[in-house]
Scaffold this motif. Structure first.
Motif, mmCIF file in Angstrom:
data_model
loop_
_atom_site.group_PDB
_atom_site.id
_atom_site.type_symbol
_atom_site.label_atom_id
_atom_site.label_comp_id
_atom_site.label_asym_id
_atom_site.label_seq_id
_atom_site.Cartn_x
_atom_site.Cartn_y
_atom_site.Cartn_z
ATOM 1 N N MET A 128 0.819 -1.209 0.000
ATOM 2 C CA MET A 128 0.000 0.000 0.000
ATOM 3 C C MET A 128 0.854 1.261 0.000
ATOM 4 O O MET A 128 0.484 2.275 -0.584
ATOM 5 N N ARG A 129 2.003 1.187 0.657
ATOM 6 C CA ARG A 129 2.880 2.360 0.765
ATOM 7 C C ARG A 129 3.983 2.370 -0.295
ATOM 8 O O ARG A 129 4.793 3.285 -0.331
ATOM 9 N N ARG A 130 4.016 1.330 -1.110
ATOM 10 C CA ARG A 130 5.026 1.211 -2.170
ATOM 11 C C ARG A 130 6.446 1.314 -1.611
ATOM 12 O O ARG A 130 7.305 2.021 -2.146
ATOM 13 N N MET A 131 6.655 0.585 -0.529
ATOM 14 C CA MET A 131 7.986 0.537 0.061
ATOM 15 C C MET A 131 8.910 -0.286 -0.826
ATOM 16 O O MET A 131 8.467 -1.236 -1.484
ATOM 17 N N PRO A 132 10.190 0.015 -0.865
ATOM 18 C CA PRO A 132 11.143 -0.821 -1.597
ATOM 19 C C PRO A 132 11.071 -2.262 -1.101
ATOM 20 O O PRO A 132 11.019 -2.506 0.117
ATOM 21 N N ALA A 133 11.073 -3.211 -2.029
ATOM 22 C CA ALA A 133 10.835 -4.612 -1.696
ATOM 23 C C ALA A 133 11.846 -5.163 -0.689
ATOM 24 O O ALA A 133 11.478 -5.828 0.284
ATOM 25 N N GLU A 134 13.115 -4.878 -0.896
ATOM 26 C CA GLU A 134 14.143 -5.408 0.000
ATOM 27 C C GLU A 134 14.016 -4.818 1.399
ATOM 28 O O GLU A 134 14.160 -5.524 2.410
ATOM 29 N N GLN A 135 13.749 -3.537 1.482
ATOM 30 C CA GLN A 135 13.549 -2.883 2.779
ATOM 31 C C GLN A 135 12.372 -3.502 3.505
ATOM 32 O O GLN A 135 12.429 -3.763 4.718
ATOM 33 N N ALA A 136 11.271 -3.737 2.785
ATOM 34 C CA ALA A 136 10.070 -4.316 3.384
ATOM 35 C C ALA A 136 10.333 -5.734 3.888
ATOM 36 O O ALA A 136 9.898 -6.100 4.987
ATOM 37 N N ARG A 137 11.037 -6.539 3.102
ATOM 38 C CA ARG A 137 11.334 -7.917 3.516
ATOM 39 C C ARG A 137 12.228 -7.935 4.755
ATOM 40 O O ARG A 137 12.014 -8.727 5.683
ATOM 41 N N ARG A 138 13.232 -7.057 4.766
ATOM 42 C CA ARG A 138 14.140 -7.003 5.913
ATOM 43 C C ARG A 138 13.405 -6.560 7.178
ATOM 44 O O ARG A 138 13.574 -7.155 8.246
ATOM 45 N N ARG A 139 12.570 -5.538 7.042
ATOM 46 C CA ARG A 139 11.818 -5.038 8.194
ATOM 47 C C ARG A 139 10.814 -6.083 8.689
ATOM 48 O O ARG A 139 10.622 -6.258 9.890
ATOM 49 N N THR A 140 10.182 -6.809 7.762
ATOM 50 C CA THR A 140 9.236 -7.857 8.141
ATOM 51 C C THR A 140 9.936 -8.941 8.947
ATOM 52 O O THR A 140 9.415 -9.404 9.978
ATOM 53 N N ALA A 141 11.103 -9.341 8.519
ATOM 54 C CA ALA A 141 11.864 -10.360 9.236
ATOM 55 C C ALA A 141 12.218 -9.887 10.644
ATOM 56 O O ALA A 141 12.133 -10.655 11.615
ATOM 57 N N GLU A 142 12.599 -8.619 10.782
ATOM 58 C CA GLU A 142 12.922 -8.061 12.101
ATOM 59 C C GLU A 142 11.709 -8.103 13.022
ATOM 60 O O GLU A 142 11.815 -8.477 14.198
ATOM 61 N N LEU A 143 10.551 -7.710 12.493
ATOM 62 C CA LEU A 143 9.345 -7.653 13.305
ATOM 63 C C LEU A 143 8.847 -9.050 13.684
ATOM 64 O O LEU A 143 8.354 -9.255 14.802
ATOM 65 N N ILE A 144 8.961 -9.976 12.770
ATOM 66 C CA ILE A 144 8.571 -11.360 13.067
ATOM 67 C C ILE A 144 9.407 -11.903 14.224
ATOM 68 O O ILE A 144 8.890 -12.550 15.145
ATOM 69 N N GLU A 145 10.696 -11.604 14.191
ATOM 70 C CA GLU A 145 11.580 -12.031 15.280
ATOM 71 C C GLU A 145 11.219 -11.308 16.566
ATOM 72 O O GLU A 145 11.148 -11.923 17.647
ATOM 73 N N ALA A 173 1.321 -2.767 11.470
ATOM 74 C CA ALA A 173 1.263 -1.347 11.828
ATOM 75 C C ALA A 173 2.641 -0.736 12.014
ATOM 76 O O ALA A 173 2.828 0.468 11.802
ATOM 77 N N LEU A 174 3.622 -1.562 12.388
ATOM 78 C CA LEU A 174 4.969 -1.054 12.665
ATOM 79 C C LEU A 174 5.912 -1.174 11.472
ATOM 80 O O LEU A 174 7.051 -0.716 11.538
ATOM 81 N N LEU A 175 5.446 -1.763 10.379
ATOM 82 C CA LEU A 175 6.332 -2.077 9.264
ATOM 83 C C LEU A 175 7.058 -0.843 8.734
ATOM 84 O O LEU A 175 8.253 -0.892 8.430
ATOM 85 N N HIS A 176 6.361 0.272 8.599
ATOM 86 C CA HIS A 176 6.962 1.478 8.026
ATOM 87 C C HIS A 176 7.616 2.365 9.078
ATOM 88 O O HIS A 176 7.927 3.514 8.818
ATOM 89 N N GLU A 177 7.811 1.798 10.274
ATOM 90 C CA GLU A 177 8.478 2.498 11.378
ATOM 91 C C GLU A 177 7.822 3.843 11.682
ATOM 92 O O GLU A 177 8.488 4.890 11.659
ATOM 93 N N PRO A 178 6.526 3.831 11.987
ATOM 94 C CA PRO A 178 5.830 5.090 12.265
ATOM 95 C C PRO A 178 6.320 5.709 13.569
ATOM 96 O O PRO A 178 6.572 4.985 14.546
ATOM 97 N N PRO A 179 6.458 7.019 13.624
ATOM 98 C CA PRO A 179 6.857 7.664 14.869
ATOM 99 C C PRO A 179 5.765 7.637 15.929
ATOM 100 O O PRO A 179 6.043 7.768 17.113
ATOM 101 N N VAL A 180 4.503 7.469 15.493
ATOM 102 C CA VAL A 180 3.366 7.433 16.421
ATOM 103 C C VAL A 180 2.522 6.204 16.118
ATOM 104 O O VAL A 180 2.129 5.978 14.969
ATOM 105 N N LEU A 181 2.238 5.413 17.151
ATOM 106 C CA LEU A 181 1.415 4.214 17.021
ATOM 107 C C LEU A 181 0.126 4.411 17.815
ATOM 108 O O LEU A 181 0.165 4.706 19.011
ATOM 109 N N LEU A 182 -1.019 4.246 17.149
ATOM 110 C CA LEU A 182 -2.324 4.366 17.775
ATOM 111 C C LEU A 182 -2.902 2.970 17.968
ATOM 112 O O LEU A 182 -2.937 2.174 17.026
#
Length: 281
Positions: A128-145, A173-182
């Motif tokens: 939805m945010r058109r994040m770079p694929a590699e960045q998204a995969r790396r961040r997803t792996a971090e969050l899963i861990e 919700a945290l994938l794009h590293e938001p500064p504010v989480l609701l």
């Protein structure tokens, strides 16, 4: 369907100049004399009135109050999904005038797509945010861990427990590293043990990410355990009855925290403000 009154043109003009400049010295969230009124053919309803508060960068603030007092409405104002009838809402120094893309939002229901795996549900945010694929995969792996989902990456939602589903929603919700989480009552539908476990996880994730968090909850214990400060709302029309400082260390062992006198002081004060009939959870 009733619609909220919009802020005046004068409000917008007054705020334009204040919106310029950096947000470094600004709180993460600022509300100044905010009111929300809904109008329909039959009646007018004031949902919120005279709400003023600041949430500092990196702070964890919990919001509690009677049902229908406007807690969820406050989150919608911060997200830009609803406009105040009067007053202003600022996010990191900028006046909120429409939907914001620099926030994360977690709801009571995980709302996962049944045909997508846990990993692919998390990556929906990236698509939805058109994040770079590699960045998204790396961040997803971090969050899963980080959230203990390792080993469940390829599971479909119906193969996951309610707690696991909420972990996936939190990762999304945290994938794009938001500064504010609701967070709008994200653990309310879970059993007591799972809720406690996710409270412990949420405390750890907040400390590790440094994200500013606004949590709406009906659980007094959850609010006191997780938050730096607890905002207690009045009955509708909702306004702030009191803001309570939680004098506990950032890292909180669950059982030990429940036994501390500081925890009892906060929970007892919240119950007093909400009325003698308020339940512990």
């Amino acid at each position: 369907m009733s619609k909220p009154e919009s802020g005046t043109a004068a409000d917008t003009a007054t705020d334009t100049a204040a919106d310029t400049g950096g947000a470094r010295n600004e709180p993460a969230v600022r509300m100044d004399d905010v009111a929300v009124r809904f109008r329909s053919r039959k009646r007018d309803v004031t949902a919120l009135r005279d709400v003023a508060m600041d949430v500092a960068m990196g702070e964890f603030v919990a919001i509690v109050g009677p049902s229908g007092c406007g807690k969820s409405t406050l989150l919608k104002l911060v997200a830009g999904l609803l406009k105040p009838s009067s007053g202003t809402v600022r996010l990191r120094g900028e006046r909120v005038g429409g939907p914001r893309h620099d926030i994360g939002y977690v709801f009571q229901r995980a709302a996962l797509l049944e045909w997508r795996s846990a990993r692919k549900n998390i990556l929906l945010q990236a698509e939805m945010r058109r994040m770079p694929a590699e960045q998204a995969r790396r961040r997803t792996a971090e969050l899963i861990e980080m959230t203990g989902l390792r080993g469940f990456e390829d599971a479909l939602p119906h193969e996951l427990s309610g707690g696991m589903q909420q972990r996936v929603a939190l990762c999304r919700a945290l994938l794009h590293e938001p500064p504010v989480l609701l967070m709008d009552e994200p653990f309310g539908a879970l059993d007591a043990l799972t809720r406690e476990q996710l409270n412990v996880e949420m405390n750890r994730i907040w400390r590790e990410t440094g994200t500013t968090v606004l949590l709406v909850t009906h659980s007094i214990a959850e609010a006191a355990y997780l938050a730096n400060r607890v905002v207690v709302m009045t009955d509708r029309p909702g306004t702030i009855a009191e803001v309570i400082d939680v004098d506990l260390p950032p890292e909180r062992d669950y059982a030990a925290t429940m036994a501390r006198p500081e925890f009892a002081r906060v929970t007892n004060r919240i119950r007093t403000l909400l009325g003698a009939g308020a339940a512990a959870d």
